[in-house]
Design a protein around this motif. Structure first.
Motif, mmCIF file in Angstrom:
data_model
loop_
_atom_site.group_PDB
_atom_site.id
_atom_site.type_symbol
_atom_site.label_atom_id
_atom_site.label_comp_id
_atom_site.label_asym_id
_atom_site.label_seq_id
_atom_site.Cartn_x
_atom_site.Cartn_y
_atom_site.Cartn_z
ATOM 1 N N UNK A 167 43.035 46.869 53.854
ATOM 2 C CA UNK A 167 43.775 47.360 53.090
ATOM 3 C C UNK A 167 44.411 46.128 51.797
ATOM 4 N N UNK A 168 43.801 46.480 50.577
ATOM 5 C CA UNK A 168 44.233 45.374 49.768
ATOM 6 C C UNK A 168 43.511 43.964 49.756
ATOM 7 N N UNK A 169 42.478 43.925 50.528
ATOM 8 C CA UNK A 169 42.057 42.561 50.828
ATOM 9 C C UNK A 169 40.811 42.216 50.011
ATOM 10 N N UNK A 170 40.718 40.975 49.359
ATOM 11 C CA UNK A 170 39.302 40.814 48.655
ATOM 12 C C UNK A 170 38.280 40.387 49.395
ATOM 13 N N UNK A 171 38.255 40.166 50.839
ATOM 14 C CA UNK A 171 37.243 39.735 51.546
ATOM 15 C C UNK A 171 36.202 40.989 51.712
ATOM 16 N N UNK A 172 35.183 40.799 52.140
ATOM 17 C CA UNK A 172 34.058 41.810 52.179
ATOM 18 C C UNK A 172 33.181 41.284 53.293
ATOM 19 N N UNK A 173 32.302 42.532 53.825
ATOM 20 C CA UNK A 173 31.425 42.453 54.750
ATOM 21 C C UNK A 173 30.133 43.143 54.205
ATOM 22 N N UNK A 174 28.933 42.573 54.318
ATOM 23 C CA UNK A 174 27.944 43.177 53.921
ATOM 24 C C UNK A 174 26.750 43.370 55.112
ATOM 25 N N UNK A 175 26.376 44.592 55.096
ATOM 26 C CA UNK A 175 25.336 45.028 56.204
ATOM 27 C C UNK A 175 25.561 44.599 57.714
ATOM 28 N N UNK A 176 26.833 44.522 57.917
ATOM 29 C CA UNK A 176 27.019 44.032 59.463
ATOM 30 C C UNK A 176 27.251 42.588 59.482
ATOM 31 N N UNK A 177 27.209 41.819 58.449
ATOM 32 C CA UNK A 177 27.645 40.752 58.553
ATOM 33 C C UNK A 177 29.070 40.141 58.350
ATOM 34 N N UNK A 178 29.327 38.914 59.094
ATOM 35 C CA UNK A 178 30.596 38.374 58.815
ATOM 36 C C UNK A 178 31.166 37.878 57.445
ATOM 37 N N UNK A 179 32.311 37.552 57.262
ATOM 38 C CA UNK A 179 32.763 37.199 56.172
ATOM 39 C C UNK A 179 32.211 35.795 55.676
ATOM 40 N N UNK A 195 40.288 33.842 48.582
ATOM 41 C CA UNK A 195 41.475 34.835 48.476
ATOM 42 C C UNK A 195 42.838 34.030 48.043
ATOM 43 N N UNK A 196 43.476 34.760 47.223
ATOM 44 C CA UNK A 196 45.057 34.379 46.991
ATOM 45 C C UNK A 196 45.728 35.218 47.894
ATOM 46 N N UNK A 197 46.888 35.067 48.054
ATOM 47 C CA UNK A 197 47.944 35.580 48.738
ATOM 48 C C UNK A 197 47.374 36.217 50.124
ATOM 49 N N UNK A 198 46.911 35.229 51.041
ATOM 50 C CA UNK A 198 46.246 35.630 52.123
ATOM 51 C C UNK A 198 45.034 36.699 52.157
ATOM 52 N N UNK A 199 44.554 36.813 50.971
ATOM 53 C CA UNK A 199 43.368 37.606 50.864
ATOM 54 C C UNK A 199 43.454 38.489 49.995
ATOM 55 N N UNK A 200 44.834 39.011 49.493
ATOM 56 C CA UNK A 200 44.848 40.113 48.817
ATOM 57 C C UNK A 200 44.248 40.095 47.197
ATOM 58 N N UNK A 201 44.225 38.868 46.900
ATOM 59 C CA UNK A 201 43.739 38.713 45.393
ATOM 60 C C UNK A 201 42.679 37.830 45.392
ATOM 61 N N UNK A 202 41.485 38.028 44.773
ATOM 62 C CA UNK A 202 40.576 36.968 44.628
ATOM 63 C C UNK A 202 40.942 35.753 43.555
ATOM 64 N N UNK A 203 40.214 34.797 43.793
ATOM 65 C CA UNK A 203 40.602 33.554 42.840
ATOM 66 C C UNK A 203 39.905 33.505 41.724
ATOM 67 N N UNK A 204 38.952 34.701 41.400
ATOM 68 C CA UNK A 204 38.244 34.830 40.045
ATOM 69 C C UNK A 204 39.111 35.539 39.033
ATOM 70 N N UNK A 205 39.513 34.852 37.851
ATOM 71 C CA UNK A 205 39.974 35.382 36.859
ATOM 72 C C UNK A 205 39.110 35.891 35.998
ATOM 73 N N UNK A 206 39.316 37.264 35.721
ATOM 74 C CA UNK A 206 38.416 38.054 35.034
ATOM 75 C C UNK A 206 37.971 37.636 33.674
ATOM 76 N N UNK A 207 39.177 36.917 32.973
ATOM 77 C CA UNK A 207 39.175 36.532 31.749
ATOM 78 C C UNK A 207 37.971 35.426 31.370
#
Length: 791
Positions: A167-179, A195-207
């Motif tokens: 929920x709300x987490x920026x982490x992701x898994x791809x085709x059965x692989x770990x983070x 991740x920032x805020x324990x993974x709820x936001x990513x570190x990448x500033x879109x601007x």
């Protein structure tokens, strides 16, 4: 010898193909080369398609906008196209070697996804690459986001085959692989904690981001070190023509960016910053007399980049990122205070050089550092804990364009790793204690690669290559010999840079495309990957306290084979892109903590157990790429299994990120020039969990007996997000352009499960004891508003 044999064989195959084609063509050939650039900002354009009309020959501009194509003498219509730009046409009489820079006009941000393309956009069918996703930043910004914070990592979670970590987490898994099996790079620097805020936001500033591409299958030989995917993110270079400022003010964070020329058309800079202010907003409500005064949390990011163009053949880039999370907690009543900062620092220096019209080179130096600190004090007792990973990297890459049917890429890299485990120190009054718990590990990672993108015929295209990687654990290090009870019985000391253990081997990669017709193609890929560094966690999310560990004489590198195949078809003059891909992935030397593990200061690798994993599934993708109404549907049906001799009685069990069904629906609609609307709906099978099946008392203590690993499922996850973007009519004399983004996260306030716990009520001695499972949910309905500006 085996290394030399593989490289020689591959070179022989490539050279044989080139010689054969050269002999069969007697006409005089000339080369057209140059750069693809944004006509307004002067930024180079990555991934633009350079096509020769009526022919299959064509190339893609590289990471620095360079292209080269060699053709017979004659008259051609050359087109340059990109999803975010209007197509550029060049009528060319090619009778000598020619340089030409395509100056591409960007589509207006409000229209970037709805303008009808003047030429076919058939890369989905024509390219040999499988599982590659490129999302423009304009499209990412149109997706509803939690708290209005645009997030690249949350956007890619909506692609089939990619699952969210929670929920709300920026982490992701791809085709059965770990983070840890995802290679995430920012300007060629590996990012270890995203991740920032324990993974709820990513570190990448879109601007600050210019381009992002994800490869989830058929990984080309230029990438390595991970099993599952590559997310390659490029920062903006900076406007070469004029100074621009932009930013946004949201409910929990604000951001500001400035870019412009240092010397017009030759040198530019970009600086972008972001910070949350939840701590500042809460401060007035916490009285100085409160025992919790001084507590708070915030994070910030700083991206910076500068470049200088010495000539059309030489250009220098220097970029960096610095980000921190800071959590502070004070309890005056208990005389307790803690300060926990953590974050990434990266620096990248790159030099581009064009040796000749067909050969482009880039040399890269990278430094990155991830660090976690924990500082606590109670009364006169102070405690400090630190961990992290630090890298130094040098890399060289070449792009060689010998013939229209071939694009070669080759190069190598060398990385020095320093792994810092949990290191504890402290003091009480005048007594200082620094226990001997520091056991840093050092390693050198290296790789050579060679790949060829070969258009065999109009129907067949092959991307093939080989990567030879190696990894050596080096000293200083002390290796201990232990008995069956893990007691130390002997030791061996290694000096600085003395090899302790070496691993390595070939990583062949091949992807084949067969065109059935102009709108349909079949593709298949086989890839072999090594992974030498590992992230082992007790949770399903990537947390700052998780440790990266290297391959050692105890921990072997992970190894995978990925087999994938699919059919790709476009409809309505490439307005609709569709694909159906199937895959099977086999993974060896997977790592988990053993039963009964509890965190400690000892070397974590003594607590590891090793096993294997495998995953398989099918992914359906339907993407409407243009029109007032656009978006996509992604569906994944998959299975992910693990088997460890020391876990679950040696029986196979579903991995914690096994998800049978995963559905994403993304829709965007432009009503008029003022209003745009977006919607996202997601559905996923509940996470696999292990639960207690029975409770009983032993000597008056309530004891739980657990099920087999991950035998149960949480409730399914689903939610609906909506957004509306309002762009006021811009006055001609007004320099500031702005727009408002209104968004609602979890519209119908679905209480999705985050974790479960068991609550006890009653008395066990009178028979009234009741035990109930309780669900914890994080986010109900969350409205937000963000004001964005540019001038």
């Amino acid at each position: 010898m085996r290394k030399i044999f593989f490289v020689v064989m591959l070179c022989s195959c490539v050279a044989g193909g080139l010689i054969a084609q050269n002999r069969s063509v007697m006409n005089e050939k000339f080369t057209l080369n140059g750069y693809v650039r944004d006509s307004l900002s002067g930024e180079t354009v990555i991934g633009a398609s350079i096509m020769v009309n009526g022919r299959t020959a064509g190339v893609i501009s590289n990471q620095y906008g360079f292209y080269s194509i060699t053709l017979d003498s004659g008259t051609y219509v050359i087109s340059a196209s990109h999803i975010s730009y209007a197509t550029k046409i060049l009528l060319l009489d090619l009778d000598s070697n020619t340089s030409f820079n395509f100056e591409m006009v960007p589509k207006p941000a409000a229209l970037s996804e709805v303008i009808v393309y003047s030429k076919r956009r058939d890369g989905n069918v024509r390219n040999a690459q499988m599982g590659k996703i490129e999302l423009s930043m304009n499209r990412i910004k149109s997706i509803p986001a939690i708290f209005g914070e645009v997030d690249i990592l949350k956007a890619i979670q909506l692609i089939p085959g990619i699952q969210s970590a929670g929920e709300g987490n920026a982490g992701f898994y791809v085709r059965g692989g770990g983070p840890d099996q995802n290679l995430i790079m920012l300007d060629d620097a590996v990012v270890y904690n995203t991740g920032h805020l324990f993974g709820f936001f990513s570190i990448f500033n879109s601007d600050a981001i210019k381009d992002a591409s994800l490869i989830k299958g058929g990984m080309p030989a230029q990438y390595g070190g991970r099993l599952s995917s590559v997310l390659d993110i490029a920062m903006k270079d900076g406007n070469l023509n004029k100074t621009e400022m932009e930013g946004g003010i949201g409910l929990i964070a604000s951001r500001f960016s400035i870019q412009g020329p240092i010397k017009k058309e030759r040198s530019s800079f970009m600086i972008s910053a972001r910070r949350t202010y939840a701590d500042a907003l809460a401060k007035p409500f916490i009285k100085k007399s409160s025992s919790f005064h001084g507590s708070g949390y915030y994070f910030y990011d700083l991206n910076a980049k500068v470049n200088y163009k010495f000539s059309e053949k030489d250009r220098l880039y220097l970029s960096g990122y610095f980000g921190r999370d800071v959590f502070k907690f004070n309890d005056k009543d208990q005389a307790f205070m803690t300060n926990i900062p953590w974050g990434n620092s990266t620096a990248t220096l790159r030099w581009n050089h064009v040796f000749n019209r067909r050969l482009f080179a880039n040399i890269t130096l990278v430094y990155n550092n991830y660090k976690f600190l924990f500082n606590a004090m109670q009364d006169n007792l102070a405690l400090n804990l630190s961990s992290g990973i630090r890298d130094g990297n040098v890399k060289i890459d070449f792009d060689y364009y010998p013939l229209p049917q071939h694009k070669l890429k080759f190069g190598g890299l060398l990385t020095y790793h320093k792994f810092v485990p949990n290191v504890v120190s402290g003091h009480q009054d005048s007594v200082i204690f620094s226990p001997n718990n520091e056991n840093n590990k050092f390693a050198i990672e290296n790789a050579l690669y060679l790949q060829d993108d070969w258009e065999v015929s109009e129907k067949i295209k092959v991307n093939y290559g080989i990567r030879w990687s190696g990894f050596t654990q080096i000293g200083p290090y002390v290796k201990y010999i232990r008995d069956i009870n893990r007691n130390k019985t002997d030791s061996t000391a290694y000096k600085s840079f003395q090899p302790v253990k070496t691993y390595g081997g070939p990583e062949p990669r091949i992807t084949v495309r067969y065109s059935l017709n102009a709108e349909t193609s079949l593709k298949a890929a086989i890839t072999r990957n090594y992974q030498y560094i590992h992230l082992v966690s007790n949770t399903g999310n990537t947390l700052p306290t998780d440790l990266w560990v290297p391959s050692t004489y105890i921990v072997k590198p992970q190894l995978s084979w990925l087999y994938s195949a699919g059919i790709f078809k476009n409809f309505s003059d490439n307005e609709y892109e569709t694909s159906l891909e199937m895959y099977y992935k086999n993974m060896k030397n997977q790592i988990e903590y053993g039963n009964g593990y509890t965190p400690s200061l000892s070397d974590p690798e003594t607590e590891f157990v090793f096993g294997k994993g495998w995953s398989y599934g099918a992914e359906l993708f339907i993407n409407k790429v243009r029109g007032r109404f656009n978006g996509w549907i992604g569906y994944t049906l998959s299975w992910t299994w693990r088997k460890f001799a020391d876990l679950n009685n040696g029986e196979k069990y579903p991995a914690k990120y096994d998800r049978r069904h995963d559905l994403s629906v993304v829709a965007n609609f432009e009503q008029n020039k003022k209003w745009k609307f977006g919607a996202v709906f997601v559905f996923g099978t509940g996470n696999a969990i292990t639960l207690p099946e029975s409770f009983y008392f032993i000597s008056g203590v309530l004891t739980q007996e657990y099920s087999k690993l991950n035998q149960y499922r949480m409730k399914p996850y689903h939610r609906l997000d909506l957004s509306a973007t309002y762009t006021p009519e811009q006055k001609r004399k007004k320099k500031i352009q702005s727009y408002w983004v209104f968004s609602i996260y979890n519209v119908y306030s679905r209480l999705n499960p985050y974790f479960l716990y068991f609550k006890q009520n009653g008395n066990p001695y009178d028979g009234s004891l009741q035990i109930q499972a309780k669900q914890v949910s994080l986010f109900p309905i969350l409205p937000s508003v963000t004001w964005n500006f540019k001038f």
